[in-house]
Design a protein around this motif. Structure first.
Motif: not given
Lengths: 144, 144
Positions: A106-108, A123, B105-106, B108, B125-128
DNA sequence: CTCAAAACTTAGATTATGTCTAATTTGATA
DNA sequence: TATCAAATTAGACATAATCTAAGTTTTGAG
């Protein structure tokens, strides 16, 4: 996944199951190695040359829009594609551009404060570094 | 960041501080909007046409290799660049391709089991989804 | 079934993005 | 100042992807 399943997948997304489109989808389901559009085109035409380059690109775009296929852009290289099966993240090799699947976690999620008016769809984590094949050569060579 | 700081940044990474290279770096530091190579080339040449297209690309590549600039590949669109300042993730708009920074943010880390022989350098992290400008138009239109 | 419209495919031209080459210029340093 | 590696340049080239206009197939209304 058998032929019928792929057919249902396409039609369930409102796409006609044409020979050309089926070939692209089936190839992606069977080959998890993140092929490029050029590789897909070549593969589906090697034994059964019934699909043009434009159609391959059209169908890839349709499949991505339908949410059945994921497109992964890689800096300085051609885009790569994979059938959306299990959720996973991606590892991209700095040196050879290879894209590999990484175990899903899971992604924060960003707080709604930092999200603002944006609408979040998905994400994904991109891990970068050297793949297993390139890592051993690393010590003596500058990563180019 | 003033001119001297940029110069130190370049020279600290073993790059000569030429007028053209300085212009690219300074532009990226001042413009956090993830410009494309074409936009950078046009901008640094608008008032002071002393850099060729090849040099702009060469310098972008040098800056990326030196770790001073990040390149963000976007599906179906030109690569975008930003000066590596504070760490951040990225939000990419499905509709317009805009790249925006998201709060850091860190991430995982994958277990060494799933990492295998790979050498990890960084995670992002890539948010889309849809950016603030495109989101309102979404209800009535298919995202193209 | 038939016909028209919509969906799909096609070859090849075109665009967009980025890289390469070979000649020249620049600038650090001896 | 002379030297030489690094940097720059214009423009040719390469590659990835899209567009165009015409043809083909499928679907569905009548």
């Amino acid at each position: 996944m058998d032929g019928e399943a792929i057919k249902r997948l396409l039609e369930g997304s409102g796409l006609r199951c044409t020979a050309q489109r089926y070939a692209v989808m089936a190839f992606l389901v069977e080959h998890a190695g993140h092929p490029t559009a050029a590789e897909i085109f070549e593969a589906v035409n090697r034994l059964d040359p019934r699909s043009s380059r434009a159609t391959t690109y059209n169908n890839l775009r349709d499949l991505v829009q339908a949410g059945l296929v994921r497109e992964v852009a890689v800096e300085g290289r051609a885009a790569r594609f994979d059938a959306k099966g299990m959720r996973h993240h991606h590892f991209i090799c700095d040196r050879c551009g290879e894209v590999e699947d990484m175990e899903w976690c899971d992604v924060p999620r960003p707080g709604s404060g930092s999200l603002g008016k944006r609408v979040l769809r998905e994400c994904e984590i991109i891990f970068r570094g050297l793949c297993a094949k390139c890592a051993p050569r690393h010590a003596s060579r500058k990563v180019s």
